[in-house]
Design a protein around this motif. Sequence first.
Motif, PDB file in Angstrom:
ATOM      1  N   ASP A   1     -13.497 -42.558  -6.111  1.00 36.70           N
ATOM      2  CA  ASP A   1     -12.623 -42.989  -5.015  1.00 36.70           C
ATOM      3  C   ASP A   1     -12.027 -44.353  -5.339  1.00 36.70           C
ATOM      4  OD1 ASP A   1     -14.698 -44.726  -4.699  1.00 36.70           O
ATOM      5  OD2 ASP A   1     -15.312 -44.029  -2.712  1.00 36.70           O
ATOM      6  N   SER A   2     -11.386 -44.912  -4.350  1.00 39.55           N
ATOM      7  CA  SER A   2     -10.703 -46.192  -4.572  1.00 39.55           C
ATOM      8  C   SER A   2     -11.672 -47.326  -4.870  1.00 39.55           C
ATOM      9  CB  SER A   2      -9.854 -46.541  -3.338  1.00 39.55           C
ATOM     10  OG  SER A   2     -10.689 -46.605  -2.176  1.00 39.55           O
ATOM     11  N   ARG A   3     -12.965 -47.130  -4.550  1.00 45.53           N
ATOM     12  CA  ARG A   3     -13.972 -48.168  -4.810  1.00 45.53           C
ATOM     13  C   ARG A   3     -14.794 -47.865  -6.057  1.00 45.53           C
ATOM     14  NH1 ARG A   3     -16.882 -47.983   0.905  1.00 45.53           N
ATOM     15  NH2 ARG A   3     -16.636 -45.770   0.362  1.00 45.53           N
ATOM     16  N   GLY A   4     -14.440 -46.765  -6.760  1.00 43.56           N
ATOM     17  CA  GLY A   4     -15.176 -46.418  -7.975  1.00 43.56           C
ATOM     18  C   GLY A   4     -16.391 -45.544  -7.729  1.00 43.56           C
ATOM     19  N   GLU A   5     -16.647 -45.132  -6.480  1.00 47.40           N
ATOM     20  CA  GLU A   5     -17.775 -44.266  -6.196  1.00 47.40           C
ATOM     21  C   GLU A   5     -17.401 -42.806  -6.486  1.00 47.40           C
ATOM     22  OE1 GLU A   5     -18.903 -44.909  -2.185  1.00 47.40           O
ATOM     23  OE2 GLU A   5     -19.636 -46.961  -2.510  1.00 47.40           O
ATOM     24  N   LEU A   6     -18.393 -42.063  -6.954  1.00 53.04           N
ATOM     25  CA  LEU A   6     -18.162 -40.669  -7.325  1.00 53.04           C
ATOM     26  C   LEU A   6     -18.247 -39.769  -6.110  1.00 53.04           C
ATOM     27  CD1 LEU A   6     -20.242 -40.477 -10.638  1.00 53.04           C
ATOM     28  CD2 LEU A   6     -17.761 -40.643 -10.397  1.00 53.04           C
ATOM     29  N   HIS A   7     -17.307 -38.822  -6.045  1.00 47.59           N
ATOM     30  CA  HIS A   7     -17.263 -37.857  -4.957  1.00 47.59           C
ATOM     31  C   HIS A   7     -17.075 -36.453  -5.552  1.00 47.59           C
ATOM     32  CE1 HIS A   7     -16.808 -40.603  -1.397  1.00 47.59           C
ATOM     33  NE2 HIS A   7     -16.507 -41.444  -2.393  1.00 47.59           N
ATOM     34  N   MET A   8     -17.577 -35.469  -4.815  1.00 46.82           N
ATOM     35  CA  MET A   8     -17.300 -34.065  -5.145  1.00 46.82           C
ATOM     36  C   MET A   8     -16.208 -33.595  -4.209  1.00 46.82           C
ATOM     37  SD  MET A   8     -19.778 -30.701  -5.271  1.00 46.82           S
ATOM     38  CE  MET A   8     -20.536 -31.241  -6.797  1.00 46.82           C
ATOM     39  N   VAL A   9     -15.166 -32.989  -4.789  1.00 47.21           N
ATOM     40  CA  VAL A   9     -14.010 -32.535  -4.030  1.00 47.21           C
ATOM     41  C   VAL A   9     -13.929 -31.012  -4.144  1.00 47.21           C
ATOM     42  CG1 VAL A   9     -11.512 -32.654  -3.741  1.00 47.21           C
ATOM     43  CG2 VAL A   9     -12.789 -34.689  -4.441  1.00 47.21           C
ATOM     44  N   VAL A  10     -13.766 -30.354  -3.011  1.00 46.81           N
ATOM     45  CA  VAL A  10     -13.515 -28.908  -2.968  1.00 46.81           C
ATOM     46  C   VAL A  10     -12.102 -28.726  -2.454  1.00 46.81           C
ATOM     47  CG1 VAL A  10     -14.199 -26.687  -2.014  1.00 46.81           C
ATOM     48  CG2 VAL A  10     -15.942 -28.418  -2.539  1.00 46.81           C
TER      49      VAL A  10
ATOM     50  N   SER B   1       5.529 -23.438   3.838  1.00 45.28           N
ATOM     51  CA  SER B   1       5.462 -24.712   3.127  1.00 45.28           C
ATOM     52  C   SER B   1       4.232 -24.748   2.242  1.00 45.28           C
ATOM     53  CB  SER B   1       5.423 -25.877   4.122  1.00 45.28           C
ATOM     54  OG  SER B   1       6.588 -25.871   4.916  1.00 45.28           O
ATOM     55  N   ASN B   2       4.282 -25.533   1.177  1.00 45.49           N
ATOM     56  CA  ASN B   2       3.217 -25.621   0.185  1.00 45.49           C
ATOM     57  C   ASN B   2       2.233 -26.710   0.612  1.00 45.49           C
ATOM     58  OD1 ASN B   2       1.618 -25.585  -2.011  1.00 45.49           O
ATOM     59  ND2 ASN B   2       3.208 -26.041  -3.511  1.00 45.49           N
ATOM     60  N   TYR B   3       1.063 -26.304   1.116  1.00 45.32           N
ATOM     61  CA  TYR B   3       0.032 -27.234   1.558  1.00 45.32           C
ATOM     62  C   TYR B   3      -1.217 -27.030   0.701  1.00 45.32           C
ATOM     63  CZ  TYR B   3       2.669 -28.336   5.821  1.00 45.32           C
ATOM     64  OH  TYR B   3       3.621 -28.748   6.696  1.00 45.32           O
ATOM     65  N   ALA B   4      -2.079 -28.059   0.710  1.00 50.37           N
ATOM     66  CA  ALA B   4      -3.384 -27.958   0.051  1.00 50.37           C
ATOM     67  C   ALA B   4      -4.386 -28.739   0.894  1.00 50.37           C
ATOM     68  CB  ALA B   4      -3.338 -28.509  -1.362  1.00 50.37           C
ATOM     69  N   LEU B   5      -5.600 -28.156   1.026  1.00 48.06           N
ATOM     70  CA  LEU B   5      -6.662 -28.758   1.829  1.00 48.06           C
ATOM     71  C   LEU B   5      -7.761 -29.243   0.897  1.00 48.06           C
ATOM     72  CD1 LEU B   5      -7.952 -29.366   4.607  1.00 48.06           C
ATOM     73  CD2 LEU B   5      -8.954 -27.056   4.510  1.00 48.06           C
ATOM     74  N   PHE B   6      -8.256 -30.464   1.145  1.00 50.74           N
ATOM     75  CA  PHE B   6      -9.283 -31.071   0.305  1.00 50.74           C
ATOM     76  C   PHE B   6     -10.427 -31.546   1.190  1.00 50.74           C
ATOM     77  CE2 PHE B   6      -5.155 -31.598  -1.596  1.00 50.74           C
ATOM     78  CZ  PHE B   6      -5.329 -31.249  -2.921  1.00 50.74           C
ATOM     79  N   THR B   7     -11.657 -31.297   0.735  1.00 52.49           N
ATOM     80  CA  THR B   7     -12.853 -31.802   1.408  1.00 52.49           C
ATOM     81  C   THR B   7     -13.657 -32.584   0.389  1.00 52.49           C
ATOM     82  OG1 THR B   7     -12.923 -29.929   2.918  1.00 52.49           O
ATOM     83  CG2 THR B   7     -14.947 -31.189   2.663  1.00 52.49           C
ATOM     84  N   THR B   8     -14.038 -33.835   0.736  1.00 57.66           N
ATOM     85  CA  THR B   8     -14.751 -34.705  -0.199  1.00 57.66           C
ATOM     86  C   THR B   8     -16.120 -35.026   0.362  1.00 57.66           C
ATOM     87  OG1 THR B   8     -13.942 -36.774   0.769  1.00 57.66           O
ATOM     88  CG2 THR B   8     -12.548 -35.698  -0.896  1.00 57.66           C
TER      89      THR B   8
END
Length: 713
Positions: free
Chosen positions: A60-69, A79-86
């Motif tokens: 992330d913006s602070r350098g911490e690791l995240h898992m994104v689905v 319309s072209n959309y995308a959903l992200f969960t972190t």
Amino acid sequence: MNTEEEQSSSFLTRYVNGSYILQSNARIFGAAEGTVLDSPVPEYISTAHSRQRGTAVVSDSRGELHMVVYSPFNDASGSNYALFTTLPLETAVSVTLDGHRNDFLTEYTAEYGYYDLFLIHPEGNIFYSVSEESDLDTNIINGTYSDSSLGEAVREALDSETLSFGDFKPYAPSGGEPAAFIAQPIMADGEVQMVLALQLALDRVNEIMQERSGMGETGESYLVGPDKLMRSDSFLDPVNRTVSASFARPTQGSVDTEASRSALQGVTDSKVITDYNGNRVLSSYGDVSVYDTTWALISEIDEAEVNQPLILLTGLIVISAAVLTVIAIAASVLFARSISQPILQLVAGAGNLAVGDISMSDLNQKKFGKIRKRSDELGVIGRSFADLAEYQQEKTEIASEIAANNLQVEAKISSTKDVLGQAFATMLESLNGVLLQVNETVEQVNVGADQVSQASQELSQGATEQASSLEEISSSVTEISGQSKQNAESSGEALSLAREASENADKGSQQMEQLNQVMERINASSDEINKVVKVIDDIAFQINLLALNANVEAARAGKYGRGFAVVADEVRNLANRSAEAVQETTQMVGDTVSNIKAGTGAAESTAAQLSSIVESTGKVAGLLNEIAAASQEQSLAIEQINEGLSQIDEATQSNTASAEESAAASEELAGQSQELRGLVSRFRLARQRAQQAMLPALGESSEEGYDEGYEDY
């Protein structure tokens, strides 16, 4: 630690005219709704907008690791959309089970006695630690602790993509105490997703090595590393030769003995040596491979206690090492499964195919269906895997039809590279051709076997009749031979009798000659007798005259002449009787003469006959001699004929047996031919090939009959 709901977040993006715009606040970017993301955008965002689903580990913006689905979707307007969960990566991997106070990894570390457990990003960031010492959130590859054993183990694990080991060295985050580490890379899609590392607890090693069972008062077991420093605490020298003391004071704490040197060179032995305290001890030593590192395992006891067992300690060490290895592998596998379920599903299906389970009974079809619907590489693999399974099923059905004797099945060739399909097609074509030829040959063999069997039976019957006739002929010849011998013997006897008769006839002829001579003399004597009889007759006449004169004279003499008259009467009576006798004698002599003449004629005739008999008897004797010789020769010839007939009879008997054996063999051949035809008839051959193969043998006129008879096959 915050709850999962507090740490997780979701945001929505939209792709418009080449730009990616946030449609909601995004905590991972620290940006609000409406923000246009700077170019280039993270790869997972462009991937989601290319209509693919997946997961990613990002900073992330602070350098911490995240898992994104992430997942694409379109609204009603298209319309072209995308959903992200972190979710923070630490939270994602450290799951707390229901009813438990701590997360799974913390409980696992405590359960199996490890000092610490680390989760490390492939770039080296330690984003999870059970003990949460100063190494947490540092980069172990190029950061402050990169030269530690943990750094060495992680780098080796990333390079080799296999389990690696970092030997004991002082580790600053643990207060400078010596520490050893095990690092296992977690793989997915052929790439390292993270590294699981375990810090070994020295207490567990000492617990094993300081087991006192059977060690007596002076015995101990300890481990020595390649640097001659302790890898377990010494029981007899707890001041200088503990792991901590030997690394702190290498000069006093090292173990440089014959046992340590030999064991580190791979030598295993037991001998009496001088230990690190200068005492004479019985030392048993050998090398222990701890992954890619060699330690010296040494067990020593004073000579006074040399008979104490050492096997238990070695066994415990080996078992403990094995347990540690199994635990590490099990943990790695469990963690890998929690991340790579699709791959495991495909592996399960591949395992089923590898052992011939076409139905893939171990494969979760529901999960596999989800894999096939994916639009990423796993989806491509899943669809390819499904095509492979379908291909295997198709070829299995063909093989099953062939196994069920159905050679009419068609082997489809998927492409020019379909080697298996081409092999099936070639095999079916070859089997059809071979079995059709076998069927035709069976028919020919069956007809020939019938003909041979019939001929053999006729030959056997003829040979039997011939043998019977030969037996009758042989019997007749034997009887003729006996009769011929008897005829020869009778001819010999007749010859003998003829010769005797001839001799008797000769003698009879001679006697007849003598009889003729006698008869002639008798005939001559009869003339003399006639003369004598005539004289006697004349004398009787004279006497009768004298008697008559005497009677006359006696009558004249009267009484004196009576006596003379009696005498004269008697003389006259005598003369009468003499005359009568003479007459009778004359008659008898005449008869005798007549008879003598007749006898003479008969004797002459008999002599002539006897001469003829003698001549005929000579001829008969010659003929009988010739007959006897011919009968002897005939008997010899019949004996030779009998011997020849015996030989012919033996040959006929042998021919009869051979004919019967030939007939039996022909019948057996016909039976085997029928059985072979029955076996071939189990196969359902390709109709077109059957007609092409059979019509030349049957003739053009029998095509219709062949079509009708072919249904039997």
